[in-house]
Enzyme design. Sequence first.
Site, short mmCIF file in Angstrom:
data_model
loop_
_atom_site.label_atom_id
_atom_site.label_comp_id
_atom_site.label_asym_id
_atom_site.label_seq_id
_atom_site.Cartn_x
_atom_site.Cartn_y
_atom_site.Cartn_z
N HIS A 82 25.49 17.45 27.84
CA HIS A 82 24.86 18.54 27.10
C HIS A 82 23.98 18.03 25.95
O HIS A 82 23.15 18.77 25.41
CB HIS A 82 25.92 19.49 26.55
N ARG A 83 24.16 16.77 25.55
CA ARG A 83 23.30 16.21 24.48
C ARG A 83 21.88 16.01 24.97
O ARG A 83 20.94 16.00 24.17
CB ARG A 83 23.87 14.87 24.00
#
Length: 430
Positions: A403-404
């Site tokens: 998700h980064r």
Amino acid sequence: MPIEILMPALSPTMEEGTLAKWLVKEGDTVNSGDIMAEIETDKATMEFEAVDEGVVGQILVSEGTDGVKVNTPIAVLLEDGESADDIGETSSKPAKKPDAKAEKPKSGAPAAASAPAAPSKSDGERIFASPLARRIAADKGIDLADLKGSGPKGRIVKADVEGAKAAPKAEKPADAPAAKSAPAMASGPSTDQVRKMYEDREFEEMPLDGMRKTIAARLTEAKQSVPHFYLRRDIQLDALLAFRSTLNKQLEARGVKLSVNDFIIKACALALQQVPDANAVWAGDRTLKLKPSDVAVAVAIEGGLFTPVLRDADMKSLSALSTEMKDLAARARDRKLAPHEYQGGSFAVSNLGMFGIDNFDAIINPPHAAILAVGAGAKKPVVGEDGELKVATVMSTTLSVDHRVIDGALGANLLNAIKDNLENPMGMLA
């Protein structure tokens, strides 16, 4: 002055290795380029060569020794006019690092203990002692700083240590509190704690090799530090299977047989071009957005796995991808891949469909931003676009996403592109 030869770093991530086999012995003359030893990393056994010429004056690490840290002295090379008496002065000359060369098949080696590291006094002054003297001192608990050497230039030798006595150990005060036991690691109970649980059961202890240790460490770190989220899609394979059958008949004369996995690799490579913002990796304080589609593919081997990388996979034909993948997989199982062949990439594929697995969630291999978990294709009832019930071959896929690097909508676009490519396979040839 003599030259210390250091444990080489055979890959960018290597921190330690096993000195599997010496190909030279003390007294041998070596020239630049001569192969001196075989070093076993977590992935392969590789050769390293001499950089300078000279005579092997001393081997510091015996073959079979594991856990040797990178840049640790493993041998001493004598230059013209030098003798073994000069070895104690190696600290005054910069050490030379050997270069890694191509891999050789993994070879076994008997376990052997290396001599203790060269000691020094409390003021930092180095103590010159022979390897045998250091070993005897370590066994007898003798502090070499208390001895005076009778060898050349004051070097401590065997006779000096054999006649010495160990200093008495300081006794623990009676009122000293008992030492607290070390807390269990966050990853689970300690070895002793687990043994205790199963002390009434029959078991065999299986020590971890370098590969297993690396897999355990990297995947634990990945699962703890990478914020995974998961996207799932079912993909219908009937059009692909029919197209594959036609292509394989045409390629039969060339000895090429395409697998479903070849199509999956191509579909993912093209999807990374169709959704370029998802073709990225995590780089600590930023992301790196890649232009080529370099796709890693998990290959199971005995005791672990490799992820060889198919570079520029979007630019290659299905037959070229198939041939390259078969070669990489074969050499991975023989542990003959070079580091550049299993490092890099921005995306990975892990296919357990051939093992009958319907679906699963794969762990991202940093710095990759995503990995596609592929299950088996199976006949299932589906509702067609016209609302009619029909039977189709359906394959379940799960995209694990960092998700980064990739947000939900971007990840959904990437998985949808993969699905569209696989359900419209002729488009992948355009």
